[in-house]
Structure formats: structure tokens, C-alpha cells
Design a protein around this motif. Sequence first.
Motif, PDB file in Angstrom:
ATOM      1  N   GLY A  14       0.829  -1.200  -0.037  1.00  0.00           N
ATOM      2  CA  GLY A  14       0.033   0.128   0.057  1.00  0.00           C
ATOM      3  C   GLY A  14       0.922   1.210  -0.003  1.00  0.00           C
ATOM      4  O   GLY A  14       1.856   1.399   0.954  1.00  0.00           O
ATOM      5  N   GLY A  15       0.601   2.044  -1.136  1.00  0.00           N
ATOM      6  CA  GLY A  15       1.501   3.216  -1.234  1.00  0.00           C
ATOM      7  C   GLY A  15       0.601   4.651  -0.926  1.00  0.00           C
ATOM      8  O   GLY A  15       0.877   5.475  -1.637  1.00  0.00           O
ATOM      9  N   SER A  18      -0.368   6.188   4.575  1.00  0.00           N
ATOM     10  CA  SER A  18       0.024   5.337   5.901  1.00  0.00           C
ATOM     11  C   SER A  18       1.155   4.486   5.520  1.00  0.00           C
ATOM     12  O   SER A  18       2.399   4.236   6.016  1.00  0.00           O
ATOM     13  N   GLY A  19       1.519   3.811   4.172  1.00  0.00           N
ATOM     14  CA  GLY A  19       2.385   2.999   3.743  1.00  0.00           C
ATOM     15  C   GLY A  19       3.754   3.720   3.525  1.00  0.00           C
ATOM     16  O   GLY A  19       4.827   3.201   4.020  1.00  0.00           O
ATOM     17  N   ILE A  36       5.077  -1.746  -1.934  1.00  0.00           N
ATOM     18  CA  ILE A  36       4.163  -2.375  -3.272  1.00  0.00           C
ATOM     19  C   ILE A  36       2.928  -1.697  -3.206  1.00  0.00           C
ATOM     20  O   ILE A  36       2.041  -1.903  -2.540  1.00  0.00           O
ATOM     21  N   SER A  39      -1.882   0.386  -7.703  1.00  0.00           N
ATOM     22  CA  SER A  39      -2.064   1.339  -8.804  1.00  0.00           C
ATOM     23  C   SER A  39      -0.993   2.111  -9.195  1.00  0.00           C
ATOM     24  O   SER A  39       0.114   1.936  -8.800  1.00  0.00           O
ATOM     25  N   GLY A  43      -0.400   7.653  -3.289  1.00  0.00           N
ATOM     26  CA  GLY A  43      -1.245   8.419  -2.506  1.00  0.00           C
ATOM     27  C   GLY A  43      -2.532   7.961  -1.964  1.00  0.00           C
ATOM     28  O   GLY A  43      -3.091   8.523  -1.136  1.00  0.00           O
ATOM     29  N   ARG A  45      -6.044   7.911  -1.083  1.00  0.00           N
ATOM     30  CA  ARG A  45      -7.194   8.778  -0.883  1.00  0.00           C
ATOM     31  C   ARG A  45      -6.621   9.961  -0.757  1.00  0.00           C
ATOM     32  O   ARG A  45      -7.385  11.144  -0.424  1.00  0.00           O
ATOM     33  N   ILE A  58      -9.150  16.149  -4.532  1.00  0.00           N
ATOM     34  CA  ILE A  58     -10.404  15.418  -4.836  1.00  0.00           C
ATOM     35  C   ILE A  58     -10.813  14.399  -3.666  1.00  0.00           C
ATOM     36  O   ILE A  58     -11.782  13.777  -3.511  1.00  0.00           O
ATOM     37  N   GLY A  59      -9.545  14.233  -2.962  1.00  0.00           N
ATOM     38  CA  GLY A  59      -9.618  13.246  -1.711  1.00  0.00           C
ATOM     39  C   GLY A  59      -9.366  14.241  -0.650  1.00  0.00           C
ATOM     40  O   GLY A  59      -9.961  15.176  -0.514  1.00  0.00           O
ATOM     41  N   LYS A 246      -0.028  -5.205  -7.823  1.00  0.00           N
ATOM     42  CA  LYS A 246      -1.158  -5.360  -6.974  1.00  0.00           C
ATOM     43  C   LYS A 246      -0.803  -6.671  -5.985  1.00  0.00           C
ATOM     44  O   LYS A 246      -0.409  -7.954  -6.873  1.00  0.00           O
ATOM     45  N   VAL A 283      -3.240  -1.148   3.640  1.00  0.00           N
ATOM     46  CA  VAL A 283      -4.158  -1.154   2.507  1.00  0.00           C
ATOM     47  C   VAL A 283      -5.554  -1.128   3.267  1.00  0.00           C
ATOM     48  O   VAL A 283      -5.646  -1.444   4.564  1.00  0.00           O
ATOM     49  N   TRP A 422     -15.235   7.234  -4.131  1.00  0.00           N
ATOM     50  CA  TRP A 422     -14.277   6.623  -3.159  1.00  0.00           C
ATOM     51  C   TRP A 422     -14.822   5.574  -2.427  1.00  0.00           C
ATOM     52  O   TRP A 422     -16.219   5.586  -2.266  1.00  0.00           O
ATOM     53  N   MET A 424     -15.127   4.154   1.520  1.00  0.00           N
ATOM     54  CA  MET A 424     -14.610   4.341   2.745  1.00  0.00           C
ATOM     55  C   MET A 424     -14.619   3.014   3.608  1.00  0.00           C
ATOM     56  O   MET A 424     -15.567   2.491   3.610  1.00  0.00           O
ATOM     57  N   ASP A 447      -6.581   3.875   8.309  1.00  0.00           N
ATOM     58  CA  ASP A 447      -7.614   4.453   9.124  1.00  0.00           C
ATOM     59  C   ASP A 447      -8.458   3.620   9.669  1.00  0.00           C
ATOM     60  O   ASP A 447      -9.134   3.810  10.934  1.00  0.00           O
ATOM     61  N   GLY A 453      -8.537  10.285   9.467  1.00  0.00           N
ATOM     62  CA  GLY A 453      -7.963  11.577   9.540  1.00  0.00           C
ATOM     63  C   GLY A 453      -6.469  11.066   9.703  1.00  0.00           C
ATOM     64  O   GLY A 453      -5.930  10.494  10.058  1.00  0.00           O
TER      65      GLY A 453
HETATM   66  C1  LIG Z   1     -13.085  12.313  -0.177  1.00  0.00           C
HETATM   67  C2  LIG Z   1     -12.196  12.223   1.155  1.00  0.00           C
HETATM   68  C3  LIG Z   1     -11.783  13.387   1.696  1.00  0.00           C
HETATM   69  C4  LIG Z   1     -11.095  13.182   2.844  1.00  0.00           C
HETATM   70  N1  LIG Z   1     -10.666  14.399   3.392  1.00  0.00           N
HETATM   71  C5  LIG Z   1      -9.857  14.207   4.618  1.00  0.00           C
HETATM   72  C6  LIG Z   1      -9.464  15.377   5.065  1.00  0.00           C
HETATM   73  O1  LIG Z   1      -9.603  16.604   4.665  1.00  0.00           O
HETATM   74  N2  LIG Z   1      -8.804  15.258   6.226  1.00  0.00           N
HETATM   75  C7  LIG Z   1      -8.110  13.957   6.511  1.00  0.00           C
HETATM   76  O2  LIG Z   1      -7.445  13.824   7.629  1.00  0.00           O
HETATM   77  N3  LIG Z   1      -8.558  12.741   6.062  1.00  0.00           N
HETATM   78  C8  LIG Z   1      -9.377  12.834   5.087  1.00  0.00           C
HETATM   79  N4  LIG Z   1      -9.745  11.787   4.365  1.00  0.00           N
HETATM   80  C9  LIG Z   1      -9.536  10.507   4.929  1.00  0.00           C
HETATM   81  C10 LIG Z   1      -8.007  10.402   4.487  1.00  0.00           C
HETATM   82  O3  LIG Z   1      -7.889  10.680   2.917  1.00  0.00           O
HETATM   83  C11 LIG Z   1      -7.467   8.790   4.571  1.00  0.00           C
HETATM   84  O4  LIG Z   1      -7.801   8.596   5.886  1.00  0.00           O
HETATM   85  C12 LIG Z   1      -6.194   8.475   4.329  1.00  0.00           C
HETATM   86  O5  LIG Z   1      -5.857   9.022   3.040  1.00  0.00           O
HETATM   87  C13 LIG Z   1      -5.896   7.114   4.258  1.00  0.00           C
HETATM   88  O6  LIG Z   1      -4.619   6.800   3.889  1.00  0.00           O
HETATM   89  P1  LIG Z   1      -4.166   5.008   3.812  1.00  0.00           P
HETATM   90  O7  LIG Z   1      -2.572   5.286   3.284  1.00  0.00           O
HETATM   91  O8  LIG Z   1      -4.323   4.516   5.235  1.00  0.00           O
HETATM   92  O9  LIG Z   1      -5.036   4.548   2.905  1.00  0.00           O
HETATM   93  P2  LIG Z   1      -5.175   4.670   1.171  1.00  0.00           P
HETATM   94  O10 LIG Z   1      -5.291   6.196   1.049  1.00  0.00           O
HETATM   95  O11 LIG Z   1      -6.412   3.875   0.935  1.00  0.00           O
HETATM   96  O12 LIG Z   1      -4.076   3.920   0.646  1.00  0.00           O
HETATM   97  C14 LIG Z   1      -4.053   2.625   0.470  1.00  0.00           C
HETATM   98  C15 LIG Z   1      -3.361   2.043  -0.797  1.00  0.00           C
HETATM   99  O13 LIG Z   1      -2.972   1.015  -0.997  1.00  0.00           O
HETATM  100  C16 LIG Z   1      -3.241   0.503  -2.296  1.00  0.00           C
HETATM  101  N5  LIG Z   1      -3.817  -0.917  -2.549  1.00  0.00           N
HETATM  102  C17 LIG Z   1      -5.008  -1.550  -2.447  1.00  0.00           C
HETATM  103  N6  LIG Z   1      -5.120  -2.485  -2.590  1.00  0.00           N
HETATM  104  C18 LIG Z   1      -3.681  -3.035  -2.781  1.00  0.00           C
HETATM  105  C19 LIG Z   1      -3.034  -4.287  -3.038  1.00  0.00           C
HETATM  106  N7  LIG Z   1      -3.905  -5.282  -3.300  1.00  0.00           N
HETATM  107  N8  LIG Z   1      -1.786  -4.252  -3.332  1.00  0.00           N
HETATM  108  C20 LIG Z   1      -1.116  -3.019  -3.280  1.00  0.00           C
HETATM  109  N9  LIG Z   1      -1.566  -1.907  -3.027  1.00  0.00           N
HETATM  110  C21 LIG Z   1      -2.933  -1.911  -2.868  1.00  0.00           C
HETATM  111  C22 LIG Z   1      -4.203   1.475  -2.950  1.00  0.00           C
HETATM  112  O14 LIG Z   1      -4.057   1.621  -4.281  1.00  0.00           O
HETATM  113  C23 LIG Z   1      -3.867   3.044  -2.036  1.00  0.00           C
HETATM  114  O15 LIG Z   1      -2.712   3.491  -2.774  1.00  0.00           O
HETATM  115  C24 LIG Z   1     -10.833  11.706   3.272  1.00  0.00           C
HETATM  116  C25 LIG Z   1     -11.162  10.754   2.315  1.00  0.00           C
HETATM  117  C26 LIG Z   1     -11.992  10.957   1.198  1.00  0.00           C
HETATM  118  C27 LIG Z   1     -12.053   9.669   0.518  1.00  0.00           C
END
Ligand SMILES: Cc1cc2nc3c(=O)[nH]c(=O)nc-3n(C[C@H](O)[C@H](O)[C@H](O)COP(=O)(O)OP(=O)(O)OC[C@H]3O[C@@H](n4cnc5c(N)ncnc54)[C@H](O)[C@@H]3O)c2cc1C
Length: 473
Positions: A14-15, A18-19, A36, A39, A43, A45, A58-59, A246, A283, A422, A424, A447, A453
Motif C-alpha cells: 500500500g502506497g 500510511s504505507g 508495493i 495502482s 497517494g 485517498r 479530490i480526496g 497488486k 491497505v 471513493w 470509505m 484509518d 484523519g
Molecule cells: C473524499 C475524501 C476526503 C477526505 N478528507 C480528509 C481530510 O480532509 N482530512 C483527513 O485527515 N482525512 C481525509 N480523508 C481520509 C484520508 O484521505 C484517509 O484516511 C487516508 O488518505 C488513508 O490513507 P491510507 O494510506 O491509510 O489508505 P489509502 O489512501 O486508501 O491507501 C491505500 C493504498 O493501498 C493501495 N492498495 C490497495 N489494494 C492493494 C493491493 N492489493 N496491493 C497493493 N496496493 C494496494 C491503494 O491503491 C492505495 O494507494 C478523506 C478521504 C476521502 C475519500
Amino acid sequence: MEPDSPRPRIAVVGGGVSGLTAARELAVAGADVVVIEGSERLGGRIRGAALAGTTIDIGAESFATRGGTVAELIDELGLSDQVVRPAPLGSWVIDGARSIPLPAAGTLGIPAQPLSRATVRALGMPGALRAAVEPLLPRSVGSEAGSLAELVRARLGSRALHRLVRPVALGVYSADPERLGVATVPGLAAAYAKRGTLIAAARDLRDGQAAAGGAVAGLRGGMTQLIDGLEADVRRRGVAVLRGTKARRIEARETAAAGAGGWLVLGDDDAVLAAADRVVLAVPENVARRLVGETGAAGQATDRIEVVALAIDDPRLDRAPRGTGALVARDAVGAGARRASGAAPILAKALTHVTAKWPERAREAGPGRHIVRLSYGRAGSAPETVGLDDAEVRGIARYDASRILGVDLRADTVVDLVRCTWRMGRPPGSRDARPFTAPAGVTLAGDWVSGTGLAAIVQGARTAAAAALAASH
Ligand SMILES: Cc1cc2nc3c(=O)[nH]c(=O)nc-3n(C[C@H](O)[C@H](O)[C@H](O)COP(=O)(O)OP(=O)(O)OC[C@H]3O[C@@H](n4cnc5c(N)ncnc54)[C@H](O)[C@@H]3O)c2cc1C
């Protein structure tokens, strides 16, 4: 780490933020790290989208400054001078035909000052008085509550729930408070346990912050700056970043080192993407469950939302009629509201007036041009806009923006539109949360583990990285 001990090899799946944050922590500690990402784009979301010649978020568009966690990371990445603050305009709740400024001092809509003018305006005098008695209620009131909604109803009354807490929860968590636990809101459970009243807990949490949406900040040029900064940083530290790759499952393997084990990350056709001592799964929940081989994971509930952004040329919006934006109470949708107002219901659940909220964006857009971002999709139902073509969505979004902003926007003033759907995750502390037991050597970030957040998930990613390192010794 001992100077001559072998570097632990750690695969981060997951990139998203968090990742990448976990990968950075691991690399700083001297681990041999591969990220890994499924997509072609890092980034997750956090994502930019082109609209009328500019790039908008847009996220995620902002981060909570609470705890300083994200600010610290931004500082370490050398991006501190890019931090921007939103205009202190406050936000609104649209309830049926009524538009009400959200009381400034509150947490998740729980009013910190129930008899303030703003709260009385939002709840009416009976609702405000009902909320105001909350500190006098015995602790036992609400002690049986199974959800945030039940607790708020029992302690503060139905009006506080329906007019404030529900629209804010739907806007922030995309989830009905009937489905959320008190633990979902960072710090609320602890503050409530300590103070015994929701109003005092809300006051504690607000801690002097003035804006209704909490203290947040953004980045000049958008939150994607954070992702670009993280990517550049981890690459400099020797982290390998695989895109368009993936992961399909992870498999425990035996290694020559006695009892050490280890993991293979497998992709399409069981191709080995990485062999590692430890794995960090950064992820979404359904993907993490699938990767560890949990059956039935595919059917697990996730809610979708669609974000629709419009660029509008209308100087009447210069006065920011709804401040930084508005949340739409559920009551505004449906036959009751339609009868009351004689108009079609608003389908959007929230609107952000981007150019009012971020002065930087207004300067970029130029005089008289406005950007609004609407979100669609309430807990348990698909966004009303999904499956519709752009022309239909443009019509719906223009109607909703007109109703929410109280300005009749003409079709020819909408100069551009961009949309994105998206998924959620389910926030931790949700009533329908299922336990997840990570196998030894696998740690989790995201998250759904640490709370919604960026402030919570950056901290969560650091914790996951530390756990992976500790397990490596
Ligand atoms: C519309 C929207 C608005 C938001 N607004 C805010 C805000 O203003 N403030 C805030 O703090 N938070 C906000 N959030 C929440 C915040 O965006 C997320 O909590 C945060 O970006 C999550 O990050 P993450 O790395 O944990 O997960 P993700 O960003 O979901 O990253 C997971 C990654 O894993 C990858 N992945 C999935 N499956 C696989 C696989 N099988 N193999 C390899 N890679 C894989 C995905 O492609 C993705 O890049 C918002 C979310 C949305 C959707």
C-alpha cells in the motif's frame, strides 16, 4: 539495531500516506524496505484532479493540527513553509429549508456551550435547554448506550442528535452515528470517561479552538505535496517503490534461520513480489483481510462516496454565504423536506466552498471564480450520482450548490466539473467492526486501524513501523 546485525527486510503493501509514512520510519531505522502499490499512482485517498486549469484535492484536503503529528512530518520533509490555514469563516448545517451556522465551540457537533446564541439558533430554545441539563444528569444516563447516537440521544436529546451530531458525523465519517461507537471520535471516550458529561468532554477536546470544523491546515498546491515529499524522501533513503503491482496474498515461508520464518508477498499468478522478514499491510480493511486469506472478505461492507467539484463563475459567491461550507442534515432529504420547502431534496451530504475556505485557492482561481466540492453517498446507500453521466451530475450538483449556498446558480456559469468515487472504510469502534488477528510478523496501518484523519493515521503508521522493527529482532 546492532551495527553488525543483518538489516531486516520489510515489505510495505500500500502506497498511500500510511504505507509511505511507515516505509519512511522503517528506512530511517535502517531496514531494507520495499513499498508495493497496486495502482500506477501513489497517494491512495490523497489525490489531485484537474479543474478549470488548476489542480484541486479530490480526496483529503486538510489535516487536523491536533497533536502536531502531521505538522511534524511535514516539517521533517521540509514542507513547513507550504502549510496554509483555512479562513476562519465557520461552517453551516442545512436542515430542511433552514440554514444554520454550526456552533463554533463543539466536537462532532456536540455543543460545548448549549445556551450560546449559535446553539439556540441550531436547536431552538427547547432543544438547547434539553442539551443544557446534560451536566446535571447522573452518569448512569446513557451508560447502556451501544452507539454514539444512543449516547447523544440519552444525554443531550434528539434535537442535538438530529440537527448537529448526525450531519457532522455523516460529513466527517460518512457514517450514521447509529453505526459509530464513542471510540470513533479521537479522544472523546477518554474525555467522557474522565468528565462524566459529554458537554464537558466536548469543551476539553475543543481546548480553546474556535472553528467549528476543528483546527485544520492544508498544503499550498494541495495535499499531494505530502505524497510527493514522502516519495522523494523514501527514495532518497533507498526504499524501492513498485507501482502498478497488486498484491494478491501473503504467504508465510520457512527460512534457513532457525524459527525465523518470514513472508512472501505474491502478486498475479503467484509471482513473488517480495520476500521479507516482516510485512506492513497499509491497505483498506477488505484488502488486508483478503491478503491474509480470510474468506468472505470480499463481501465486507464498505460505503462509497462520490466527490463532485464544480468551477463556477459567479461573483455573488464572493461573500461566502455558507462560510467554508455546509453539512446537510438527513432530514433535508425526503418527502418531509420536499413538502416543507416545495423544492426537490438536496442529495449532497456536504459542500465545501473551496475558494472561500482556502484564500490561496481563491487567488489561484482569479476574481469571481469559485470552486465548490460536493459529496454524495450516505452510510448504507450508494451515492445518488454514481452511474449518471457528467451532464446529469452537473445538473444535480448545480441544483444542490444553489440550495445550499442560497444563490440561484445559472447553468452557463458552471465552467468545469470533475468527479471521483471513493470507498470509505469502516472506522474503528464501529458497531459492526469485526476483530482482525494479524499473523505474527504482520502489522497493520490505515484509518480502519487507527481512526479517521491524517493525524491519527500518521501516528498509526509510525506505531506499525515500530512494531515491525521490534518484531524483527
Ligand atoms: C473524499 C475524501 C476526503 C477526505 N478528507 C480528509 C481530510 O480532509 N482530512 C483527513 O485527515 N482525512 C481525509 N480523508 C481520509 C484520508 O484521505 C484517509 O484516511 C487516508 O488518505 C488513508 O490513507 P491510507 O494510506 O491509510 O489508505 P489509502 O489512501 O486508501 O491507501 C491505500 C493504498 O493501498 C493501495 N492498495 C490497495 N489494494 C492493494 C493491493 N492489493 N496491493 C497493493 N496496493 C494496494 C491503494 O491503491 C492505495 O494507494 C478523506 C478521504 C476521502 C475519500
